[in-house]
Design an enzyme around this catalytic site. Sequence first.
Site, mmCIF file in Angstrom:
data_model
loop_
_atom_site.group_PDB
_atom_site.id
_atom_site.type_symbol
_atom_site.label_atom_id
_atom_site.label_comp_id
_atom_site.label_asym_id
_atom_site.label_seq_id
_atom_site.Cartn_x
_atom_site.Cartn_y
_atom_site.Cartn_z
ATOM 1 N N ASN A 7 1.039 -1.199 0.079
ATOM 2 C CA ASN A 7 -0.078 -0.033 -0.071
ATOM 3 C C ASN A 7 0.934 1.151 -0.003
ATOM 4 O OD1 ASN A 7 -1.755 1.946 0.518
ATOM 5 N ND2 ASN A 7 -2.480 1.365 2.656
ATOM 6 N N TRP A 8 0.963 1.880 -1.095
ATOM 7 C CA TRP A 8 1.944 2.988 -1.102
ATOM 8 C C TRP A 8 1.287 4.455 -0.636
ATOM 9 C CZ3 TRP A 8 3.431 2.798 -7.034
ATOM 10 C CH2 TRP A 8 4.148 1.635 -7.262
ATOM 11 N N LYS A 9 0.077 4.278 -0.027
ATOM 12 C CA LYS A 9 -0.456 5.406 0.376
ATOM 13 C C LYS A 9 -0.282 6.521 -0.681
ATOM 14 C CE LYS A 9 0.072 3.358 4.828
ATOM 15 N NZ LYS A 9 0.333 3.406 6.145
ATOM 16 N N HIS A 97 -9.485 1.255 5.291
ATOM 17 C CA HIS A 97 -8.069 1.539 6.000
ATOM 18 C C HIS A 97 -8.168 2.413 7.330
ATOM 19 C CE1 HIS A 97 -4.006 2.604 6.515
ATOM 20 N NE2 HIS A 97 -3.406 1.451 5.884
ATOM 21 N N GLU A 99 -6.405 5.011 8.060
ATOM 22 C CA GLU A 99 -6.195 6.183 7.835
ATOM 23 C C GLU A 99 -7.422 6.772 7.209
ATOM 24 O OE1 GLU A 99 -2.629 5.560 5.491
ATOM 25 O OE2 GLU A 99 -1.488 5.036 7.409
ATOM 26 N N GLU A 169 -4.654 -4.434 11.144
ATOM 27 C CA GLU A 169 -3.455 -3.735 11.154
ATOM 28 C C GLU A 169 -3.707 -2.766 12.551
ATOM 29 O OE1 GLU A 169 -1.674 -2.385 7.088
ATOM 30 O OE2 GLU A 169 -3.480 -1.300 7.270
ATOM 31 N N GLY A 175 3.523 2.547 10.794
ATOM 32 C CA GLY A 175 4.415 3.576 10.515
ATOM 33 C C GLY A 175 4.970 4.036 11.629
ATOM 34 N N SER A 215 3.967 -2.091 10.044
ATOM 35 C CA SER A 215 5.748 -1.824 10.225
ATOM 36 C C SER A 215 6.346 -3.114 9.743
ATOM 37 C CB SER A 215 5.812 -1.516 11.867
ATOM 38 O OG SER A 215 5.651 -0.183 11.998
ATOM 39 N N GLY A 236 2.983 -1.112 4.247
ATOM 40 C CA GLY A 236 3.068 0.396 3.819
ATOM 41 C C GLY A 236 4.519 0.868 3.550
ATOM 42 N N GLY A 237 5.573 1.253 4.484
ATOM 43 C CA GLY A 237 6.543 2.182 4.085
ATOM 44 C C GLY A 237 7.420 1.002 3.405
HETATM 45 P P1 13P Z 1 3.234 0.420 7.609
HETATM 46 O O1 13P Z 1 3.829 -0.743 6.995
HETATM 47 O O2 13P Z 1 4.250 1.838 6.918
HETATM 48 O O3 13P Z 1 3.290 0.605 8.837
HETATM 49 O O4 13P Z 1 1.872 0.901 6.963
HETATM 50 C C1 13P Z 1 1.073 -0.327 7.115
HETATM 51 C C2 13P Z 1 -0.234 0.141 6.504
HETATM 52 O O5 13P Z 1 -1.088 0.869 6.800
HETATM 53 C C3 13P Z 1 -0.601 -0.877 5.422
HETATM 54 O O6 13P Z 1 -1.867 -0.489 4.877
#
Ligand code: 13P
Length: 256
Positions: A7-9, A97, A99, A169, A175, A215, A236-237
């Site tokens: 997930n590149w956000k 998600h 967020e 999650e 993050g 993470s 994510g990251g």
């Molecule tokens: P991180 O891997 O950056 O913690 O993000 C997780 C995430 O929200 C994937 O959707």
Amino acid sequence: MPLISGNWKMNHHHFEAIQFIQKLAYLLQKQDFDEVEVSVHPPFTDLRSLQTLIDADQLRFKLGAQNCHSDDKGAFTGEISPVFLAKLGVQYVIVGHSERREMFGETDDFVAQKVASVLKHGMFPILCVGETLAEHESGLTLDKVRRQVRAGLDKRSSDQVKSMVIAYEPIWAIGTGKNASPDQAQEVAAAIREEVATLISRPAAEAIRIQYGGSVKAGTIADIMRLPDVDGVLVGGASLDPTEFARIVQYRHHSG
Ligand code: 13P
């Protein structure tokens, strides 16, 4: 088959996305795609470029989106219809998600409508659930996650649920560099599966894939993928760098 999703956000414009996919395709082997399903979830503006590249080079990545609206069309300025995503060859859509829920006020009800809509258009929802740090510290994790699962799967048939993915999650692990311990992740994943069995059916609970997210890195994925109720990860990251993401996909061949 395990599902590893990046997930590149809000990262990587479409030129960067093209470079990323070319590099990742170079780093991965045929065998990787035989053993693991890999989806990438870029920003909406990258989707057409990646669809063209994936088609032209016959790459085995699954195209994913990060969100969509629940309606097919209408006066919803700035929103993206699931119909448009299906036309672009999108297969997996992240829904609910944390967020989106926490920053953009998406309710359980709205999330459930999106799940229904994604399925209606022949795509597969990745329904995200997870607790805040305060909920975690108050021992409310399972209550929260079960409630989100019940709401998100409401009125779905057993066959629909079989095709779905639920991503657990923990919000405090997103993050932050913190991971739920393997025991915690397993406990919640098992509770999600049990909730699906109670709510929908035992076959749906066995077929649905449960991802862990928060993470995840090349160094931590192997311990997560060993858990009996975890069938993949939502990254994510660490999915923004092709070398790191390739190492995550190839978790079977290294220990960190
Ligand atoms: P991180 O891997 O950056 O913690 O993000 C997780 C995430 O929200 C994937 O959707």
